[in-house]
Design an enzyme around this catalytic site. Structure first.
Site, short mmCIF file in Angstrom:
data_model
loop_
_atom_site.label_atom_id
_atom_site.label_comp_id
_atom_site.label_asym_id
_atom_site.label_seq_id
_atom_site.Cartn_x
_atom_site.Cartn_y
_atom_site.Cartn_z
N LEU A 251 37.24 -25.10 -16.55
CA LEU A 251 37.49 -23.81 -17.19
C LEU A 251 36.20 -23.04 -17.36
O LEU A 251 35.20 -23.59 -17.83
CB LEU A 251 38.13 -24.03 -18.56
CG LEU A 251 38.14 -22.83 -19.53
CD1 LEU A 251 39.05 -21.72 -19.01
CD2 LEU A 251 38.54 -23.25 -20.93
N SER A 252 36.21 -21.76 -17.00
CA SER A 252 35.15 -20.83 -17.36
C SER A 252 33.81 -21.27 -16.76
O SER A 252 33.65 -21.32 -15.54
CB SER A 252 35.10 -20.73 -18.89
OG SER A 252 34.74 -19.46 -19.30
N ALA A 253 32.82 -21.62 -17.59
CA ALA A 253 31.58 -22.15 -17.05
C ALA A 253 31.85 -23.41 -16.24
O ALA A 253 31.23 -23.66 -15.20
CB ALA A 253 30.59 -22.45 -18.18
N HIS B 105 41.22 -14.81 -21.83
CA HIS B 105 40.35 -15.85 -21.28
C HIS B 105 40.75 -17.23 -21.79
O HIS B 105 40.79 -17.47 -23.00
CB HIS B 105 38.90 -15.56 -21.70
CG HIS B 105 37.89 -16.43 -21.03
ND1 HIS B 105 37.65 -16.37 -19.68
CD2 HIS B 105 37.05 -17.37 -21.52
CE1 HIS B 105 36.69 -17.23 -19.37
NE2 HIS B 105 36.33 -17.86 -20.46
N GLU C 62 31.38 -17.21 -24.23
CA GLU C 62 31.41 -18.31 -23.27
C GLU C 62 30.22 -18.37 -22.35
O GLU C 62 29.71 -19.41 -22.00
CB GLU C 62 32.70 -18.11 -22.45
CG GLU C 62 32.91 -19.03 -21.30
CD GLU C 62 33.44 -20.36 -21.74
OE1 GLU C 62 33.84 -20.50 -22.88
OE2 GLU C 62 33.43 -21.25 -20.90
#
Length: 402
Positions: free
Chosen positions: A157-159, A293, A363
């Site tokens: 997820l995300s990073a 997000h 984030e």
């Protein structure tokens, strides 16, 4: 100087968005301040030279096949491996379908927000930094548990999604498939200013340019990993256009046309699929309409519901973890599952108490990252370092970082 001025102007334009994210971050932290659950993960040490200084944690079900599959999971910023596992439900899926789950966990010594350093050249190139540490964890797990080398997968997820793209690009021979959730294309950024640009504005390149970045990341000539891409249409932290750029990158790598082979609706959301000449689904995209997000969840008691909802772990009626496992072929029941005991590890220590940390809306606080001494000096250029220093000072002056 003109370019520096333009960078500072771009940062100023993002200030309002950044302040909004800070408020959401504070709310998320308060929500989970006292939430704790028992950890399902066990830490392993001594898995390799670990140039990225990451922690390794695994979940091995009581029932696994004689040659199980392996799923590598990469959390988002501010999260822990245990917190993301609880929210996403991967270890519960592993128990049901008999595969092993491996988590790489970032440490504050590397990045104060516990973001994987997806924008640092020394961490996103083959056999360097964090990417190399994750590769060492995979190899250790394969040997320790007789993992099927043809069924190794990675998601994040995300990073962690951006680092998933890194692992697929730098070690394509290792992974059969991957899933990028609210992430970015491989090598979208190799500096702090570029990271902000990719997150808040997006970066448009041709499919051939994006694909070339993957092809140049290793000497691999194919076959290439399958890729699943997930993004919320209302994501204000990582611009949704990044999903389209990831699709361009991987359809080009696979030599596919830009138009999908199939468009359908799954659990109320649009899914597009790209099929290769052999008729295999090799790239898919889910756009979760109206979702912000986070990781899409379907929380409930039915067989397709996993995880626990919270800030940035969003109950929107579709379980991304289950659908990703299905896309990879992991939900097909394996008749060769038998009850086994996990082999003992030479050096283990108990992981820290599990606190359900969610990915804060800040984030992508890339400016807080610190470079590691293992970074190849050939990738450190003085002009970049000088510009980064100026931008850091500007961010502090603008109140965008401490």
């Amino acid at each position: 100087m003109q370019r520096l001025g333009q960078m500072l102007q771009q940062l100023a334009r993002h200030r309002r968005q950044w302040e909004t994210n800070m408020k959401a971050s504070t709310a998320a932290a308060a929500f989970f301040e006292n939430a704790t659950v028992p950890s399902r993960l066990t830490e392993t040490v001594g898995f390799g030279s670990n140039p990225g200084n990451l922690r390794m944690l695994t979940h091995v079900p009581e029932s696994v096949s004689s040659s199980p599959a392996l799923v590598v999971v990469l959390h988002g910023c501010t999260q822990t491996a245990g917190g993301y596992d609880h929210g996403s439900g991967w270890s519960a899926l592993a128990d049901r379908y008999g595969f092993i789950v491996l988590y790489a966990e970032q440490q504050e010594a590397n990045n104060p927000k516990r973001c994987f350093n997806w924008f640092q050249a020394g961490d996103i190139e083959r056999d360097k930094g964090e990417a190399h540490s994750i590769r060492q964890m995979v190899e250790h797990t394969i040997k320790q548990h007789n993992v099927d080398r043809g069924r190794v997968f990675v998601t994040g997820l995300s990073a962690g999604g951006a680092m998933t793209a890194t692992m697929l690009a730098t070690y394509p021979e290792v992974f059969a498939a991957g899933a990028i959730i609210a992430g970015l294309p491989y090598r979208c950024a190799t500096s702090v200013p570029e990271a902000f640009e990719c997150m808040f504005q997006g970066q448009t390149r041709s499919a051939q340019e994006w694909g070339g970045l993957v092809r140049n990341a290793s000497s691999h000539q194919g076959p290439w990993p399958k890729v699943s891409v997930w993004h919320g249409s209302a994501d204000a932290t990582v611009k949704p256009m990044n999903a389209g750029e990831i699709i361009k990158q991987w359809t080009d790598v696979h030599g596919l046309k830009s138009s999908p082979s199939l468009s359908e609706t799954v659990d109320g959301y649009p899914r597009r699929v790209w099929t290769n000449a052999s008729g295999d689904d090799v790239v898919e995209e889910y756009v979760i309409t109206g979702m912000a997000h986070g990781t899409p969840l379907a929380v409930g008691d039915d067989e397709n519901s996993y995880g626990a909802a919270g800030p940035f772990l969003l109950d929107v009626g579709i379980s991304s973890s289950y659908r990703i496992a299905q896309f990879w072929g992991l939900t097909e029941q394996n008749a060769d599952i038998s009850r086994v005991s996990a082999p003992s590890e030479p050096a283990r220590r108990n992981p820290s108490p599990l606190v359900i940390d969610q990915p804060a809306a800040d984030e992508w606080t890339a400016q807080d990252a610190t470079r590691k001494p293992q970074q190849d000096p050939r990738h450190s250029r003085a002009p970049h370092m000088d510009v980064g220093s100026v931008i850091t000072k500007a961010l502090r002056a603008a109140g965008l970082m401490k």
